[in-house]
Design an enzyme around this catalytic site. Structure first.
Site, PDB file in Angstrom:
ATOM      1  N   ASP A 209       0.827  -1.200   0.000  1.00 30.28           N
ATOM      2  CA  ASP A 209       0.000   0.000   0.000  1.00 30.28           C
ATOM      3  C   ASP A 209       0.871   1.263   0.000  1.00 30.28           C
ATOM      4  OD1 ASP A 209      -2.793   1.031   0.374  1.00 30.28           O
ATOM      5  OD2 ASP A 209      -1.896   1.935   2.153  1.00 30.28           O
ATOM      6  N   GLU A 262      14.581 -15.291   0.010  1.00 31.23           N
ATOM      7  CA  GLU A 262      15.051 -16.389   0.871  1.00 31.23           C
ATOM      8  C   GLU A 262      14.080 -17.564   0.849  1.00 31.23           C
ATOM      9  OE1 GLU A 262      15.503 -15.005   4.878  1.00 31.23           O
ATOM     10  OE2 GLU A 262      16.856 -13.391   4.241  1.00 31.23           O
TER      11      GLU A 262
END
Ligand code: GLC
Length: 554
Positions: A209, A262
């Protein structure tokens, strides 16, 4: 394309959860309701859903005011419901993208509560943007920044008994949405661990956002506001504003990208980036930053051949420079639904919604043929118009209230969607209630009314998504314009194995003839107004009706 690259070509369906499906009859949609409708989304053929926020929130801004980023608002569900949602969506090969709100918290967030009990120069306040007021009495805000929701962008920091302290906190949105200070290490740590919290639960990515707003220019200088034009576009404010699109914001996304990478499979991001041009937009998609970002300039091009063409060219060229796929979006929970937005205005000043629908369907079909990923906002697949006559007392958008009732653009696209039946709530919930009232004229626009009905907007979307999925020419391959006339956009898409699809949209109000060489094998058309004409010297050719789009096997 590796399966990890799904986001480069996905059709992502935006769920505004309070308005999607209500399982417990309280008039507000919820996560269990969404779970019961996953089969519908699988059948529609979407690759992923992006769900607007469902975190614990006072709902002063529809949940974009988050009180706790790791718990679910009890009106919308529980953490267990979210786990179930992810499992059920994945079982249907639908990815789940959540919404993270890093520019501001709710004033009910534990940080802000802690700050309220602390002196303005304390570590607790350093997590927010706090400055001393100007003037001898410090009664003037630190600068002239305004709230996007109207009124000033600063509010008093008050003591426990309510008296002003001479310090002010920044809120680019509602007073209950204080901006956080991204120079503070706690803020970085908190958001990274929130990302991990959700990634560990199997979420596939985040829509970010106000992704362009996190960093403010040093010194917080006054801004020379340009008065917004009638369209009121936020893009007009974003060109040089000291609170939007600052270079420092990119460092945050590099940090976040390392976290996403990751994971196996890597998690993905889509930024809500209201930036003034495609060059600035592409900077967010550099290879070590966000995967994608919303391309609002295309949304704003509207129903205008020149503007669409320019926006498409700029978008594709600038994304190519950073090796990122473009995104396309025509509607979302912040803008007027595109059926209404694109409608021509009658002599009596009313939008002609029949033509609006015709144009919206054509724009969608053409847009779905562009390279990259596409966002669909719930209800557009039913051809819903904007609800423009909501009574002042039911409206909830803080911008409506802060503007004294002059800015009323966001509630009308958030009205709960119709599923079945003849009267409100049209199967949205158990009873007739919905948090924003539905029009009594929506029976013909429900899923039940359109499903399986030839020519309905729902069947058009299903068919276009199906064809888009199987036609390799509509994938990542080249996009080449074909010449026609000023109000016809046409392009050839080519697949790696040599197949090709020609996509055309006729924006004029007249029938146009297409060159014979473009093909006559119709894959999808946005209206039935397409005819194969009798052969001339060069063979059969197609006539394409006004305000109609089509895909042909090229
Ligand atoms: C974004 C959201 C909008 C919200 C605002 C503040 O623009 O899409 O709905 O009001 O941010 O969080």
């Amino acid at each position: 394309m590796s399966p990890n690259d799904w986001w480069r070509h996905a059709v992502v369906y935006q769920v505004y959860p309070r308005s999607f499906a209500d399982s417990d009859g309280d008039g507000m949609g919820d996560i269990p309701g969404l779970i019961t409708r996953l089969d519908y989304l699988a059948d529609l053929g979407v690759d992923a859903i992006w769900i607007s926020p469902f975190y614990t929130s006072p709902l002063n801004d529809g949940g974009y005011d988050v009180a706790d980023y790791r718990s679910i608002d009890e009106r919308l569900g529980t953490l267990a419901d979210v786990d179930e949602l992810v499992a059920q969506a994945h079982a249907r090969s639908i990815r789940v993208i959540m919404d993270i709100v890093p520019n501001h918290t709710s004033s009910e967030h534990r940080w802000f509560r802690e700050a309220l009990g602390s002196p303005p120069d304390s570590a607790a306040w350093d997590r927010y943007i706090v400055r001393e007021g100007k003037g001898a009495d410090r009664e003037t805000p630190p600068n002239n920044w305004r709230s996007v929701f109207h009124g000033r962008g600063w509010s008093h920091v008050r003591t426990a008994d309510g008296s002003p302290t001479g310090y002010w906190y920044l809120h680019l949105f509602d007073t209950t949405q204080p901006d956080v200070n991204w120079s503070n290490a706690d803020v970085h740590e908190e958001f990274v661990s929130t990302l991990r919290f959700w990634f560990d639960r199997g979420i596939d990515g985040f829509r970010i956002d106000v992704a362009h707003g996190l960093v403010k220019q040093d010194g917080l200088p006054d801004y020379d506001y340009v008065e917004r034009s009638e369209s009121g576009s936020i893009l007009e404010d974003s060109a040089h504003a000291p609170f939007w699109d600052q270079d420092g914001v990119h460092e945050i996304y590099r940090e976040w990208r390392r976290v996403a990478d990751e994971y196996d499979p890597p998690r993905v991001f889509c930024g809500e980036t209201w930036v003034p041009n495609p060059e600035r937009l592409a900077r967010y998609q550099r290879p070590d930053e966000l995967h994608t970002s919303f391309n609002f300039a295309y949304l704003e091009a509207g129903w205008d051949a020149d503007a669409m063409r320019t926006s498409i060219d700029d978008t594709i060229a600038n994304h190519a420079k950073v090796g990122a796929p473009p995104t396309w979006v025509l509607s979302n929970h912040d803008v007027v639904r595109h059926r209404t937005r694109m409608a021509p205005v009658d002599d009596d000043g009313e939008p002609d919604l029949e033509r609006g629908l015709r144009r919206a369907r054509a724009a969608t079909v053409f847009t779905l043929s562009l390279p990259g990923s596409m966002y669909i906002y719930q209800g557009e697949e039913l051809g819903l118009p904007e609800v423009t006559d909501l009574a002042p007392e039911v409206r909830q958008d803080p911008a409506w209230h802060r503007s004294g009732g002059t800015d009323g653009t966001r509630d009308g696209c958030r009205v709960p969607i119709p599923w079945s039946g003849d009267s409100p709530s049209y199967g949205f919930g158990a009873g007739s209630a919905s948090w924003l009232p539905q029009p009594t004229s929506w029976a013909g626009l429900s899923v039940e009314a359109e499903r399986g009905v030839d020519g309905s907007t729902l069947e058009l979307y299903r068919e276009a998504l199906r064809v888009r999925r199987v036609e390799e020419a509509l994938g990542e391959g080249p996009f080449t314009w074909l010449d026609h006339s000023a109000e016809v956009l046409a392009a050839r898409r080519t697949g790696a194995e040599g197949s090709s699809v020609v996509s055309i949209v006729n924006l004029s109000d007249e029938v146009v003839h297409l060159p014979a060489g473009w093909g006559t094998d119709l894959l999808v058309a946005s209206s039935p107004d397409v005819a194969v004409m009798s052969t001339d010297a060069s063979g059969a050719f197609l006539a394409l009706g006004p305000e109609t789009a089509a895909w042909l096997r090229g």
